[in-house]
Design a protein around this motif. Structure first.
Motif, PDB file in Angstrom:
ATOM      1  N   UNK A  65      -4.545 -10.853  -8.801  1.00 46.66           N
ATOM      2  CA  UNK A  65      -5.622 -11.395  -7.372  1.00 46.66           C
ATOM      3  C   UNK A  65      -5.838  -9.318  -7.509  1.00 46.66           C
ATOM      4  N   UNK A  66      -7.627  -9.268  -6.440  1.00 47.00           N
ATOM      5  CA  UNK A  66      -7.733  -8.605  -6.284  1.00 47.00           C
ATOM      6  C   UNK A  66      -7.594  -8.235  -4.808  1.00 47.00           C
ATOM      7  N   UNK A  67      -6.714  -6.560  -4.144  1.00 50.43           N
ATOM      8  CA  UNK A  67      -6.882  -7.265  -2.822  1.00 50.43           C
ATOM      9  C   UNK A  67      -7.431  -6.016  -2.065  1.00 50.43           C
ATOM     10  N   UNK A  68      -7.368  -6.000  -1.107  1.00 53.89           N
ATOM     11  CA  UNK A  68      -8.703  -4.667   0.377  1.00 53.89           C
ATOM     12  C   UNK A  68      -7.626  -4.774   1.163  1.00 53.89           C
ATOM     13  N   UNK A  69      -7.738  -3.474   2.044  1.00 51.59           N
ATOM     14  CA  UNK A  69      -7.106  -3.417   3.299  1.00 51.59           C
ATOM     15  C   UNK A  69      -8.082  -3.350   4.393  1.00 51.59           C
ATOM     16  N   UNK A  70      -8.149  -3.942   5.327  1.00 53.09           N
ATOM     17  CA  UNK A  70      -9.003  -3.878   6.711  1.00 53.09           C
ATOM     18  C   UNK A  70     -10.071  -2.993   7.010  1.00 53.09           C
ATOM     19  N   UNK A  71     -10.497  -1.940   6.058  1.00 52.29           N
ATOM     20  CA  UNK A  71     -11.382  -1.378   5.823  1.00 52.29           C
ATOM     21  C   UNK A  71     -12.392  -1.421   4.639  1.00 52.29           C
ATOM     22  N   UNK A 115       1.103  -1.185  -0.212  1.00 53.39           N
ATOM     23  CA  UNK A 115       0.094  -0.122  -0.139  1.00 53.39           C
ATOM     24  C   UNK A 115       0.664   1.520  -0.021  1.00 53.39           C
ATOM     25  N   UNK A 116       0.033   2.802  -0.186  1.00 53.13           N
ATOM     26  CA  UNK A 116       1.571   3.672  -0.038  1.00 53.13           C
ATOM     27  C   UNK A 116       1.861   4.108   1.127  1.00 53.13           C
ATOM     28  N   UNK A 117       0.957   3.685   2.714  1.00 51.61           N
ATOM     29  CA  UNK A 117       2.529   3.475   3.612  1.00 51.61           C
ATOM     30  C   UNK A 117       2.911   1.766   3.367  1.00 51.61           C
ATOM     31  N   UNK A 118       3.802   1.523   3.999  1.00 49.34           N
ATOM     32  CA  UNK A 118       4.041  -0.089   3.835  1.00 49.34           C
ATOM     33  C   UNK A 118       4.328  -0.817   4.746  1.00 49.34           C
ATOM     34  N   UNK A 119       3.092  -0.467   5.492  1.00 59.44           N
ATOM     35  CA  UNK A 119       2.177  -0.948   6.609  1.00 59.44           C
ATOM     36  C   UNK A 119       1.386  -1.823   6.966  1.00 59.44           C
ATOM     37  N   UNK A 120       0.347  -1.278   5.152  1.00 61.22           N
ATOM     38  CA  UNK A 120      -1.000  -1.635   5.750  1.00 61.22           C
ATOM     39  C   UNK A 120      -1.652  -3.239   5.486  1.00 61.22           C
ATOM     40  N   UNK A 121      -2.102  -3.999   5.371  1.00 68.53           N
ATOM     41  CA  UNK A 121      -2.162  -5.316   5.212  1.00 68.53           C
ATOM     42  C   UNK A 121      -3.438  -5.533   4.535  1.00 68.53           C
ATOM     43  N   UNK A 122      -2.721  -6.672   3.572  1.00 65.95           N
ATOM     44  CA  UNK A 122      -3.934  -6.295   2.571  1.00 65.95           C
ATOM     45  C   UNK A 122      -4.809  -7.571   2.856  1.00 65.95           C
ATOM     46  N   UNK A 123      -5.808  -8.599   2.245  1.00 65.16           N
ATOM     47  CA  UNK A 123      -6.111  -9.368   1.902  1.00 65.16           C
ATOM     48  C   UNK A 123      -6.697  -9.914   0.620  1.00 65.16           C
ATOM     49  N   UNK A 124      -6.710 -10.965   0.018  1.00 64.13           N
ATOM     50  CA  UNK A 124      -7.796 -11.147  -1.120  1.00 64.13           C
ATOM     51  C   UNK A 124      -8.764 -10.998  -1.202  1.00 64.13           C
ATOM     52  N   UNK A 125      -9.490 -10.123  -1.984  1.00 60.74           N
ATOM     53  CA  UNK A 125     -10.747 -10.342  -2.576  1.00 60.74           C
ATOM     54  C   UNK A 125     -11.663 -11.068  -3.579  1.00 60.74           C
ATOM     55  N   UNK A 126     -10.611 -11.450  -4.494  1.00 67.44           N
ATOM     56  CA  UNK A 126     -10.932 -12.246  -5.730  1.00 67.44           C
ATOM     57  C   UNK A 126     -10.157 -13.101  -6.296  1.00 67.44           C
ATOM     58  N   UNK A 173      -3.626  -1.610  -5.023  1.00 68.11           N
ATOM     59  CA  UNK A 173      -3.301  -2.213  -6.312  1.00 68.11           C
ATOM     60  C   UNK A 173      -2.884  -4.016  -6.563  1.00 68.11           C
ATOM     61  N   UNK A 174      -3.812  -4.243  -7.635  1.00 73.54           N
ATOM     62  CA  UNK A 174      -4.066  -5.419  -7.921  1.00 73.54           C
ATOM     63  C   UNK A 174      -2.743  -6.230  -7.682  1.00 73.54           C
TER      64      UNK A 174
END
Length: 488
Positions: free
Chosen positions: A168-174, A142-153, A179-180
Motif C-alpha cells: 500500500x502506498x500512503x499519503x498524508x492529508x497534504x 508518520x514521523x509524528x504519531x498523529x499524522x493520518x494517512x490514506x491509501x493512494x495505490x 512510508x509504504x
C-alpha cells in the motif's frame, strides 16, 4: 450448496470451490476443495457500489478440515482490467454483480488499513458468528504519531505461495507520501497467535534493527462447527514495506554468477542471525533440552530419513553413515530450546541500503501446524537452513553452466564458512547461537535432516534438482565416516 453466510452480506457462489482449488495458497493439491462457509465479517467501506465480506471457509474434503480466509468484494460495476474476477452473479434487484478476490481490489486495501489503524472492532449479532478486531502495534505511521494517512495505490505481490501480501502506498492529508505498508493476508487460518505477528512484534519491541517495524494486525474469533468450540487467531499482519530492495537470494545469486567474493556480506548475515537468536532467547521463554526432548527430536530426524529413503532410493546407500550422524548428535551437548525463525533461508532476508540485512517472514514452515511452529526449537536449525541455502546458490549456478561448477561450489563453501564465523562472532555470551563451541555434531545432524527433507521435496516437485540435496547428503555422510575412522 448451503453456506453459513447465506442471507447475510454476500452469498458464496459455486464458482468459489473451483477458484480456490486453482490458487497457489490452497494446501490440498491432491484433491478438489468442497468449501463450507462458517461465517464472515463485513469490512466497512464508504465506497458506493462495493461491499466487502471476509469469509472463513472450511474445506470439508480435506481430512485436516483446513480453514481458509476468503476476503471478497462484490461490485455493481466491474473493475477495469482486473484478472481477479471470481464470478459474475445477479443481485436481488436483478442487476449484475461482480465478485472479486478482495486483495486485488483497491477499496479492500484502503478499508483494511483503516480498520487496523483505527483499532476498530466488529462483533456479530450471532453468538457463534465471526468477529474481528484491529490491533495497532505502533502509535502512528508518520514521523509524528498523529499524522493520518490514506491509501493512494495498492498492488498484490506475485509469487507468494501460502499467503497474499498487498503493498500500500500512503499519503498524508497534504498529499505528502508516507512510508509504504505491506499487509499480509493469512489464507490458512488457525487458532492461536501467528508467529509472524508475535515474534516480529516482540523483536521490534526489544529494539532489534534486523526486522521490519510492525504496524498492526487483525485478530478474528470464530466457532469451529466440528467441535462447537470458540477459537481466535490472526487474520492479517501489517508492517513497514521496504521498497526497491532485493532479497539475499537474488543478491547472493548475482554475486556467485559474477564470481564476486561474498565473505563480507555472509559474515554480516551470520552476525545478524546471531543477534536475532539472542533477542529471541531474551524475550521468549526457553525450555531445557531434557533426554526426552532430545530423544524425540532425534527420532523425528530418523523417521524422516526412513520415509525419505522409500521415495529416494539413493539415500539408502548412506544409511550407516546417516545413522552415525544422528547418533553423534544425540550424544552431543544440547543447548536450551528457544523460539527461532523456523523457515530460514536466503529468501527470508532483505538487503536494505544503509541498514543492512533485515529478516522477514517469521511464520515458520507454512505446512506445519501452527501449534508446532510456535514451539521452542534449536537455533542450529536456522543455521542449517541458511547453510543449505548457500549450497543451493552454488548448485543453481552450476546447473546453468556446468563449466562454472567448480568455482560455484567453492563460492558456496566460502560463503558458508564466512556465515558461520559471523554467527559465532555475533553469538556473545548467549547460548542461543553456539554454532562452533562443541556443537559441530548437532549442526551436521540438522543440516543432514534439512537435506533429507529437500530430497523429498525435489523428487516430488523438481526431479532435475534432486542432485543438489543428494550431493549434500553424500558430503555429510563422508564427513561422518571420516570422523568415525580418524585416529583418536
Amino acid at each position: 450448496m448451503k453456506h453459513a453466510s447465506a442471507g447475510t452480506g454476500i452469498d458464496l457462489t459455486p464458482a468459489i470451490d473451483g477458484w480456490v482449488g486453482a490458487q497457489r495458497w490452497f494446501a490440498g493439491k491432491a484433491h478438489s476443495p468442497v468449501l463450507r462457509s462458517i461465517g464472515q465479517w463485513a469490512l466497512p467501506t464508504d465506497e458506493a457500489g462495493v461491499r466487502i465480506a471476509c469469509h472463513l471457509v472450511l474445506d470439508t474434503a480435506s481430512r485436516f478440515s483446513t480453514l481458509y480466509q476468503l476476503p471478497l468484494t462484490e461490485r455493481t460495476a466491474p473493475l477495469p482490467e482486473s484478472s481477479a474476477l471470481i464470478a459474475q452473479t445477479v443481485g436481488r434487484d436483478g442487476l449484475p454483480r461482480y465478485v472479486y478476490d478482495a486483495p486485488h481490489d483497491p477499496v479492500y486495501a484502503a478499508a483494511l488499513l483503516r480498520f487496523i489503524t483505527s483499532a476498530a472492532s466488529l462483533s456479530s449479532d450471532d453468538p457463534g458468528g465471526v468477529t474481528a478486531r484491529g490491533e495497532l502495534l505502533r502509535a502512528g505511521m508518520g514521523p509524528d504519531d498523529s499524522t493520518p494517512y490514506s491509501v493512494t495505490a495498492s498492488r498484490v505481490i506475485s509469487g507468494e505461495q501460502s499467503n497474499t501480501s498487498i503493498v500500500l502506498d500512503v499519503a498524508d492529508e497534504a498529499g505528502r507520501p508516507g512510508r509504504p505498508v505491506i499487509c499480509k493476508v493469512f489464507r490458512v487460518v488457525a487458532a492461536g497467535s501467528n508467529p509472524d505477528v508475535s515474534v516480529q512484534s516482540a523483536l521490534a519491541g526489544a529494539g532489534s534493527r534486523f526486522v521490519p517495524e510492525p504496524i498492526g494486525a487483525v485478530s478474528g474469533e470464530w466457532t469451529n462447527p466440528l467441535s462447537a468450540a470458540r477459537h481466535s487467531g490472526h487474520l492479517v499482519f501489517a508492517q513497514e514495506f521496504l521498497p526497491g530492495v532485493d532479497d539475499a537470494w537474488r543478491v547472493a545469486l548475482a554475486a556467485a554468477a559474477a564470481g564476486d567474493d561474498f565473505s563480507i556480506p555472509a559474515h554480516a548475515l551470520g552476525v545478524a542471525t546471531a543477534a536475532v537468536h539472542r533477542d529471541l532467547d531474551r524475550v521468549f521463554p526457553t525450555v531445557a533440552s531434557t533426554p526426552d526432548v532430545i530423544n524425540q527430536l532425534c527420532l523425528t530426524m530418523r523417521e524422516r530419513y526412513r520415509l525419505a529413503a522409500r521415495e529416494v532410493p539413493e539415500l539408502a546407500a548412506h544409511r550407516e553413515a546417516i545413522e552415525a550422524v544422528f547418533a553423534r548428535a544425540k550424544a552431543a551437548p544440547w543447548p536450551r530450546l528457544q523460539r527461532i525463525h523456523g523457515d530460514y533461508h536466503l529468501g527470508q532476508v532483505l538487503d536494505v541500503p544503509g541498514r543492512g540485512w533485515v529478516l522477514i517472514d517469521f511464520e515458520g514452515e507454512p505446512l506445519r501446524p501452527l501449534a508446532e511452529r510456535s514451539l521452542p526449537d534449536i537455533p542450529l536449525r536456522d543455521v542449517a537452513g541458511m547453510l543449505r541455502s548457500f549450497d543451493y546458490v552454488g548448485a543453481t549456478i552450476a546447473m546453468r553452466d556446468p563449466a562454472a561448477a567448480p568455482a560455484a561450489i567453492e563460492w558456496a563453501m566460502t560463503a558458508r564458512a564466512a556465515f558461520l564465523l559471523g554467527y559465532h562472532a555475533g553469538d556473545g555470551d548467549s547460548q542461543a547461537g553456539t554454532a562452533h563451541a562443541g556443537q559441530e555434531a548437532l549442526l551436521a545432524a540438522f543440516e543432514l535432516d534439512k537435506a533429507v527433507y529437500e530430497s523429498i521435496y525435489e523428487i516430488r516437485n523438481r526431479p532435475t534438482w534432486l542432485p543438489i540435496p543428494l550431493r549434500a547428503v553424500r558430503r555429510l555422510a563422508q564427513d561422518a565416516h571420516a570422523a568415525a575412522h580418524s585416529p583418536g
